[in-house]
Design a protein around this motif. Structure first.
Motif, short mmCIF file in Angstrom:
data_model
loop_
_atom_site.label_atom_id
_atom_site.label_comp_id
_atom_site.label_asym_id
_atom_site.label_seq_id
_atom_site.Cartn_x
_atom_site.Cartn_y
_atom_site.Cartn_z
N GLY A 193 9.56 2.77 31.06
CA GLY A 193 10.17 2.20 29.85
C GLY A 193 10.84 3.28 29.01
O GLY A 193 11.93 3.08 28.47
N HIS A 194 10.19 4.43 28.90
CA HIS A 194 10.80 5.56 28.18
C HIS A 194 12.06 6.05 28.91
O HIS A 194 13.07 6.37 28.30
CB HIS A 194 9.83 6.75 28.11
CG HIS A 194 8.63 6.51 27.24
ND1 HIS A 194 8.73 6.16 25.92
CD2 HIS A 194 7.30 6.61 27.50
CE1 HIS A 194 7.51 6.05 25.40
NE2 HIS A 194 6.63 6.31 26.34
N LEU A 195 11.95 6.12 30.24
CA LEU A 195 13.05 6.65 31.04
C LEU A 195 14.30 5.77 30.90
O LEU A 195 15.42 6.27 30.74
CB LEU A 195 12.59 6.73 32.50
CG LEU A 195 13.44 7.55 33.47
CD1 LEU A 195 13.57 8.99 33.00
CD2 LEU A 195 12.82 7.52 34.87
N PHE A 210 4.87 1.73 34.85
CA PHE A 210 5.82 0.86 34.14
C PHE A 210 6.03 1.38 32.71
O PHE A 210 7.15 1.41 32.20
CB PHE A 210 5.33 -0.60 34.12
CG PHE A 210 5.76 -1.38 35.33
CD1 PHE A 210 5.23 -1.11 36.58
CD2 PHE A 210 6.71 -2.39 35.23
CE1 PHE A 210 5.63 -1.82 37.71
CE2 PHE A 210 7.12 -3.11 36.35
CZ PHE A 210 6.58 -2.82 37.59
N HIS A 211 4.95 1.77 32.07
CA HIS A 211 5.05 2.30 30.71
C HIS A 211 6.02 3.48 30.64
O HIS A 211 6.97 3.47 29.87
CB HIS A 211 3.65 2.73 30.23
CG HIS A 211 3.65 3.43 28.91
ND1 HIS A 211 3.17 2.85 27.77
CD2 HIS A 211 4.09 4.67 28.54
CE1 HIS A 211 3.32 3.69 26.75
NE2 HIS A 211 3.86 4.81 27.20
N GLU A 212 5.76 4.47 31.47
CA GLU A 212 6.59 5.69 31.41
C GLU A 212 8.03 5.38 31.78
O GLU A 212 8.96 5.97 31.24
CB GLU A 212 6.01 6.78 32.32
CG GLU A 212 4.60 7.24 31.94
CD GLU A 212 4.46 7.74 30.51
OE1 GLU A 212 5.48 8.12 29.91
OE2 GLU A 212 3.33 7.73 29.98
N THR A 265 0.90 6.11 16.29
CA THR A 265 2.17 5.62 16.83
C THR A 265 1.99 4.58 17.93
O THR A 265 2.70 3.59 17.99
CB THR A 265 2.94 6.84 17.40
OG1 THR A 265 3.40 7.62 16.31
CG2 THR A 265 4.11 6.42 18.25
N TYR A 266 1.01 4.82 18.82
CA TYR A 266 0.82 3.91 19.95
C TYR A 266 0.49 2.50 19.46
O TYR A 266 1.01 1.51 19.97
CB TYR A 266 -0.28 4.42 20.88
CG TYR A 266 0.17 5.58 21.72
CD1 TYR A 266 0.79 5.38 22.94
CD2 TYR A 266 0.01 6.88 21.28
CE1 TYR A 266 1.22 6.43 23.71
CE2 TYR A 266 0.44 7.95 22.03
CZ TYR A 266 1.05 7.72 23.25
OH TYR A 266 1.50 8.77 24.00
N MET A 267 -0.41 2.41 18.49
CA MET A 267 -0.82 1.10 18.01
C MET A 267 0.28 0.48 17.15
O MET A 267 0.55 -0.71 17.23
CB MET A 267 -2.13 1.23 17.23
CG MET A 267 -2.89 -0.07 17.07
SD MET A 267 -3.35 -0.89 18.64
CE MET A 267 -4.53 0.26 19.33
N VAL A 269 8.91 4.73 19.26
CA VAL A 269 9.30 5.16 20.60
C VAL A 269 8.39 4.58 21.70
O VAL A 269 8.81 4.40 22.84
CB VAL A 269 9.35 6.71 20.63
CG1 VAL A 269 8.10 7.32 21.18
CG2 VAL A 269 10.58 7.20 21.34
N GLU A 270 7.15 4.21 21.33
CA GLU A 270 6.25 3.63 22.33
C GLU A 270 6.41 2.11 22.47
O GLU A 270 5.71 1.49 23.28
CB GLU A 270 4.79 3.96 22.00
CG GLU A 270 4.46 5.45 22.00
CD GLU A 270 4.62 6.12 23.36
OE1 GLU A 270 4.53 5.42 24.38
OE2 GLU A 270 4.87 7.34 23.39
N ALA A 271 7.29 1.52 21.70
CA ALA A 271 7.45 0.06 21.80
C ALA A 271 8.15 -0.36 23.10
O ALA A 271 7.65 -1.23 23.82
CB ALA A 271 8.16 -0.49 20.57
N PRO A 272 9.29 0.25 23.45
CA PRO A 272 9.93 -0.14 24.71
C PRO A 272 9.03 0.12 25.93
O PRO A 272 9.06 -0.64 26.90
CB PRO A 272 11.18 0.75 24.76
CG PRO A 272 11.50 1.03 23.33
CD PRO A 272 10.15 1.17 22.67
N SER A 273 8.23 1.17 25.88
CA SER A 273 7.38 1.49 27.03
C SER A 273 6.20 0.51 27.11
O SER A 273 5.86 0.02 28.19
CB SER A 273 6.88 2.92 26.94
OG SER A 273 6.29 3.18 25.69
N GLN A 274 5.62 0.18 25.96
CA GLN A 274 4.49 -0.75 25.99
C GLN A 274 4.97 -2.17 26.30
O GLN A 274 4.26 -2.95 26.92
CB GLN A 274 3.69 -0.68 24.69
CG GLN A 274 3.04 0.69 24.54
CD GLN A 274 2.12 0.84 23.34
OE1 GLN A 274 0.91 0.89 23.49
NE2 GLN A 274 2.68 0.92 22.16
ZN ZN Z 1 4.56 6.45 26.13
#
Ligand code: ZN
Length: 648
Positions: free
Chosen positions: A446-448, A442-444, A583-585, A472-477
């Motif tokens: 989100g990037h797609l 699901f995470h990945e 970035t992730y956090m 950039v990691e917000a929509p995926s998370q």
């Molecule tokens: Zn990601």
């Protein structure tokens, strides 16, 4: 306007020559187009800024195509000769990008526009593209003296080579380990069946996720877990020690040449976080917020370890997954082996498409499009019935393939010119998946979706995921939340007999997931601190990196390091995210706030999902991420939703 067509790739069995020729059309030919357009721009200066920007956009589209094809193909193609050609093409693309970014004549064309008032009539997007271009020019050092520009050019070239070597060493490490058959005790029966005993009476295991994760999670034999964890944390070592040392020191020199106090300051300047110091402060803020729950988690785990090994003094990397799993099973009644019965790969993949289709009004039509490997499935994507791009899912491991999980670009979308095409490259098992794998998928995805939905811009520089990199990691998370919702899961997670995953099991999974959140957060801050510090104060040798890693692990993580391991050697983000692992956090703080706008009792509520799609995803990089988020939330984003989640 004619309908845009997706690319046509050779078939998986087309052979080296066909793939080489195709790759050449996407790299060499595109670079030739870019070179020609740069030359013609300099020879024939456009009268108006609008026209200059249009031609600038053409140059950048051609460059983007070369980068996309070369980056993807070197990570996924089964043929070594084709991967090597892709690496070489990426070096060429970087060389041209560097030449362009240091091209004083092109910079001068763009910079004089204001003085000559040729910029009147530019709309907001065009104005943004122009400002970003000027900013990037200055950050490249175009206005420095010749000696500085020459050195920057050299450094850029070497940085590219080192980044490639670093990733190649990880990808090409095909180390295996052997364990005795009885050491598979605790593993699921279907997994044991897929790992037969060899002629030497031992079972051979790869260091790919579908082997490593179940071993570390389920093997009751600590010695076997130790063997696997030790080998896994020595991937690409010692090969990558010298590569990292040289790369970190070069980045340091690069930043200093351009007048910055370290690489993090240079890198953070174009991120939401803004400064290098702010990265250090953010790591401290999060670490403090997670302190109490991390200590509590660690103590619970250590107590459980001591039931088996009374002499244990710390929780280490051979025990963490196994005992978190044991605690979830014994104290929260969540048995991962029971859970995975509901997550057969094919059903999960279809479920993901159904869920995101319903949520965002997307349609997916499977197409029999040729690609680099028979494992890949391809889909044309529609939004409200209109074609908006194509996606390719390459989801199972094979030798020499990218070993982590990520979204890659095949083409960036440019309105009227080319459709966005994106690729998920992951390493999931073919059969039953862990729920963690489902969350990753699901995470990945989100990037797609961001790449495809956001990929309808006139300007390639603003298309798809072209936001600040720490957003950039917000929509995926955010999309991970759907993989935890009972209604969502019951739509596709069914066992062999077709019975959906029970609601009370999902409730217990969520409760169990809250356990170890503090511990996980502190581990993430260890990684973030390593990525920051290794760039701010680059060590002189591999031993220096190992010492720094140990120091930071002791400071931030609750997990003791395993002796004789060197996890940094395969910490791929040190190349791709450089000093920005935080970035992730950072994105998670925003993702938790974005999620607060959704109705937790009805995650498919259409109004909020459409607003999120249109005001954030579809905008690509047209505005600063903070402004997009504010437009969606109706207020600036804050820390409260994250703090509440962490305290749960
Ligand atoms: Zn990601």
């Amino acid at each position: 306007m004619p309908d845009l067509e997706p690319l046509t790739l050779p078939t998986a069995d087309a052979g080296t020559a066909a793939w080489s020729a195709w790759l050449s059309t996407r790299t060499d030919d595109q670079l030739a187009v870019a070179r020609e357009q740069i030359a013609s721009l300099k020879a024939d200066r456009p009268d108006r800024a609008a026209e200059l920007l249009d031609r600038w956009n053409g140059i950048n589209t051609a460059l983007s195509n070369a980068f996309a094809a070369s980056s993807l193909v070197q990570q996924v193609h089964p043929d070594a000769a084709v991967r090597e050609q892709a690496e070489q093409a990426q070096v060429e693309a970087h060389r041209l990008l560097t030449d362009l970014s240091l091209d004083r004549a092109v910079y001068d064309l763009m910079v004089v526009d204001d003085a000559e008032q040729r910029t009147s009539g530019l709309d907001d997007d065009a104005e943004r593209v122009r400002n970003v271009a000027l900013r990037d020019f200055r950050r490249s050092g175009v206005d420095r003296d010749q000696a500085t520009r020459d050195r920057v050019r050299q450094i850029n070239e070497r940085e590219t080579e080192l980044g490639q070597a670093f990733e190649r060493n990880i990808r090409d490490d095909v180390t295996t380990v052997k364990v005795r058959p009885e050491q598979l005790a605790g593993l699921p029966a279907d997994w044991v069946e897929a790992h037969p005993v060899g002629d030497d009476g031992l079972v051979e295991l790869s260091l790919e996720y579908p082997d490593v994760v179940p071993m570390l999670t389920f093997a009751t034999d600590r010695e076997a877990r130790l063997t696997v964890a030790t080998a896994f944390n020595n991937r690409a070592w010692p090969a990558n020690d010298d590569v990292l040392v040289e790369l970190m020191n070069l980045r340091q020199e690069h930043a200093a040449l351009l007048g910055y106090d370290g690489w993090p300051a240079y890198d953070a300047e174009v991120k939401m976080i803004g400064t290098g110091d702010a990265i250090a402060a953010f790591i401290e803020k999060i670490s403090t917020a997670a302190e109490a729950s991390a200590v509590r988690d660690r103590d619970i785990i250590l107590e459980r370890v001591r039931q088996d090994r009374p002499e244990a003094e710390a929780v280490d990397g051979a025990d963490t997954r196994f005992y978190i799993e044991a605690i979830k099973r014994e104290q929260h009644s969540v048995d991962a082996q029971e859970v995975r019965r509901y997550f057969a790969f094919e059903k999960v993949r279809q479920g993901l498409l159904d869920v995101t289709g319903r949520l965002f009004d997307l349609g997916y039509v499977q197409v029999d499009a040729p690609t680099w490997h028979p494992d890949v499935t391809s889909y044309d994507v529609t939004l409200a019935g209109q074609p908006i791009g194509r996606i390719h899912l390459d989801l199972h491991p094979r030798p020499h393939k990218f070993s982590h999980a990520a979204q890659f670009t095949l083409t960036d979308g440019v309105t009227g010119r080319q459709l966005p095409e994106g690729v998920l490259v992951c390493n999931f098992p073919q059969g039953l998946m862990e729920h963690d794998d489902v969350v990753t998928l699901f995470h990945e995805f989100g990037h797609l979706i961001h790449h495809v939905v956001g990929g309808h811009q006139r300007w390639v520089r603003l298309t798809g995921v072209a936001t600040e990199w720490d957003f950039v990691e917000a929509p995926s998370q955010l999309l991970e939340e759907w993989a935890w919702d009972v209604t969502v899961l019951q739509g596709f997670a069914t066992d062999e007999t077709g019975t959906p995953i029970p609601a009370d099991l999902v409730a217990r999974m969520r409760e169990a997931e809250d356990f170890a959140k503090g511990l996980t957060t502190r581990t993430q801050m260890f990684y973030a601190a390593l990525s920051y510090r290794i760039h701010q104060e680059p060590p002189a040798d591999g031993a220096g990196i190992a010492a720094l890693s140990r120091e930071l692990q002791a400071t931030y993580s609750m997990i003791a390091p395993l002796p004789e391991t060197h996890f940094h050697a395969a910490f791929g983000h040190l190349d791709s995210y450089s000093s920005g692992y935080y970035t992730y956090m950072w994105s998670l703080v925003i993702a938790k706030d974005l999620f607060s706008a959704f109705d937790r009792d009805d995650l498919f509520a259409p109004e909020v999902a459409a607003r999120y799609r249109d005001r954030i995803l579809a905008q690509g990089g047209r505005r600063d991420a903070a402004d997009l988020v504010e437009d969606f939330l109706g207020r600036p984003f804050g820390f409260d939703s994250f703090a509440t989640w962490l305290a749960q």
